[in-house]
Design a protein around this motif. Structure first.
Motif, PDB file in Angstrom:
ATOM      1  N   ALA A   2      32.986  37.958  34.553  1.00  0.00           N
ATOM      2  CA  ALA A   2      33.596  37.520  35.812  1.00  0.00           C
ATOM      3  C   ALA A   2      34.977  36.931  35.594  1.00  0.00           C
ATOM      4  CB  ALA A   2      32.693  36.497  36.500  1.00  0.00           C
ATOM      5  N   ALA A   3      35.220  36.327  34.409  1.00  0.00           N
ATOM      6  CA  ALA A   3      36.523  35.740  34.121  1.00  0.00           C
ATOM      7  C   ALA A   3      37.580  36.805  33.838  1.00  0.00           C
ATOM      8  CB  ALA A   3      36.425  34.787  32.932  1.00  0.00           C
ATOM      9  N   LEU A   4      37.160  38.058  33.693  1.00  0.00           N
ATOM     10  CA  LEU A   4      38.091  39.155  33.408  1.00  0.00           C
ATOM     11  C   LEU A   4      38.379  39.994  34.642  1.00  0.00           C
ATOM     12  CD1 LEU A   4      36.548  40.408  30.037  1.00  0.00           C
ATOM     13  CD2 LEU A   4      38.209  38.585  30.409  1.00  0.00           C
ATOM     14  N   SER A  25      45.744  28.974  34.892  1.00  0.00           N
ATOM     15  CA  SER A  25      44.852  29.976  34.328  1.00  0.00           C
ATOM     16  C   SER A  25      44.269  30.886  35.418  1.00  0.00           C
ATOM     17  CB  SER A  25      43.755  29.268  33.513  1.00  0.00           C
ATOM     18  OG  SER A  25      43.046  30.167  32.711  1.00  0.00           O
ATOM     19  N   TYR A  26      42.933  31.002  35.483  1.00  0.00           N
ATOM     20  CA  TYR A  26      42.326  31.862  36.503  1.00  0.00           C
ATOM     21  C   TYR A  26      42.659  31.370  37.915  1.00  0.00           C
ATOM     22  CZ  TYR A  26      38.800  34.867  38.680  1.00  0.00           C
ATOM     23  OH  TYR A  26      38.169  35.813  39.456  1.00  0.00           O
ATOM     24  N   ALA A  33      38.591  47.507  37.415  1.00  0.00           N
ATOM     25  CA  ALA A  33      38.467  46.157  37.975  1.00  0.00           C
ATOM     26  C   ALA A  33      38.818  45.080  36.963  1.00  0.00           C
ATOM     27  CB  ALA A  33      37.045  45.935  38.478  1.00  0.00           C
ATOM     28  N   LEU A  34      39.124  45.457  35.716  1.00  0.00           N
ATOM     29  CA  LEU A  34      39.383  44.481  34.671  1.00  0.00           C
ATOM     30  C   LEU A  34      40.868  44.175  34.547  1.00  0.00           C
ATOM     31  CD1 LEU A  34      37.011  45.782  31.853  1.00  0.00           C
ATOM     32  CD2 LEU A  34      36.771  43.652  33.117  1.00  0.00           C
ATOM     33  N   GLY A  35      41.192  42.910  34.307  1.00  0.00           N
ATOM     34  CA  GLY A  35      42.562  42.514  34.045  1.00  0.00           C
ATOM     35  C   GLY A  35      43.316  42.100  35.298  1.00  0.00           C
TER      36      GLY A  35
END
Length: 330
Positions: free
Chosen positions: A168-170, A204-205, A264-266
């Motif tokens: 989920a953090a990615l 960050s996120y 969906a990544l990054g």
């Protein structure tokens, strides 16, 4: 955005992204304990940021924290209960609270929200939960102390953050959930304190959340620190009239995260890269969690940016002078 057509190259970049992100040297990456909490009572809209209206809101939120404290104690989680007992102190100023799913809390630090000329909304990143709330609170307190009483700092843990080491953090899924709530909160601030100038400080996120909330939002400055990207390739893609600033410390592991967006990544382009188009400021040599560390170059730069001054150069950085200048800023 990078269009990766070759399957082997796609797999290589994806593996690099996962390794850099998951193997990054982070602190406190464990998932929060599953502690039950009651559903908080609905809060009436804050229609005016007067001392009287704020006192009513703070009291209602304090009741919600105390209810969560009792539930945590009944569950046998004495650590969570002690944390919530401290949070329910009459001197604390919480605008909202929800103890479920790791917890959400919005708290005012520094100057009186009813009188503040400038407001900084601090949006934290992955792994920030009630169990790690002290990190957010400490940073907000240091920022508010450096800025002075004419400024209010709002620690906005208003979304369900992903665990630091998780898929989920990615991805931007949790940010997409949180962005509407951040947008609504900032608009509520604007409606109740129209004379105050608002800046978003996104770590960050949290910068992914801010990037998704930014289009059309009436804020003066959008400041990205330790950002993995904001899902657009250029600052203009944020569709905001705010000044966009970005800083990354020399010891921040986030620099090793590939700035790509694959399916969906990054999160796309590096906000401190020249091609992104943000105003880049010196953030010193600290680590990923050191941007609001007392005496740091990053904190000095952020104070000056929020107060409408150019960031100090590294060779001339003096925190005491910066704090005085911030208090005198228009």
């Amino acid at each position: 955005m990078i269009d990766v057509k070759a399957p082997r190259l796609r797999r290589t970049l994806l593996a690099a992204f996962l390794s850099a992100s998951v193997a990054a040297p982070v602190t406190g990456a464990a998932s929060p304990a599953a502690v039950p909490a009651p559903v908080p009572a609905p809060l009436a809209p804050l229609r005016a940021a007067t001392p009287e209206a704020l006192a009513v809101r703070y009291a209602a939120t304090r009741d919600a924290v105390r209810a969560a404290e009792r539930t945590a104690a009944d569950h046998g989680d004495l650590r969570r209960a002690a944390l919530l007992r401290a949070m329910a102190d009459p001197g604390r100023r919480l605008l909202s609270f929800d103890g479920r799913d790791g917890g959400r809390a919005v708290e005012v630090f520094g100057g009186d929200l009813a009188a503040a000329e400038r407001i900084v909304v601090l949006v934290p990143g992955s792994g920030t939960t009630l169990d790690k709330y002290g990190l957010l609170r400490g940073g907000a307190l240091r920022l508010s102390q450096a800025l002075g009483e004419r400024y209010a700092v709002v620690g906005w843990l208003g979304y369900r953050t992903p665990n630091l080491v998780s898929l989920a953090a990615l991805t931007s899924g949790r940010a997409e959930e949180g962005a509407p709530a951040l947008r609504a909160f900032v608009r509520e601030l604007g409606a109740t304190r129209p004379a105050a100038r608002v800046s978003l400080l996104c770590h960050s996120y949290g910068s992914v959340v801010c990037g998704l909330a930014a289009p059309g939002l009436d804020v003066e400055r959008l400041i990205l620190i330790g950002s993995p990207g904001v899902t657009v390739e250029r600052a203009t893609g944020l569709r905001t009239r705010a000044e966009v600033w970005a800083g990354r410390a020399g010891g921040d592991w986030i620099a090793r995260v590939p700035h790509v967006r694959l399916a969906a990544l990054g999160f796309g382009a590096d906000p401190v890269s020249p091609g992104f188009g943000a105003r880049v400021f010196a953030a010193g040599d600290g680590g990923h969690s050191d941007y609001l560390k007392a005496g740091s170059l990053a904190l000095q730069s952020i104070v000056r940016i929020v107060s409408g001054h150019a960031p100090v150069e590294a060779r001339r950085a003096v925190l005491g002078r910066t704090s005085v200048e911030a208090r005198r800023a228009a």
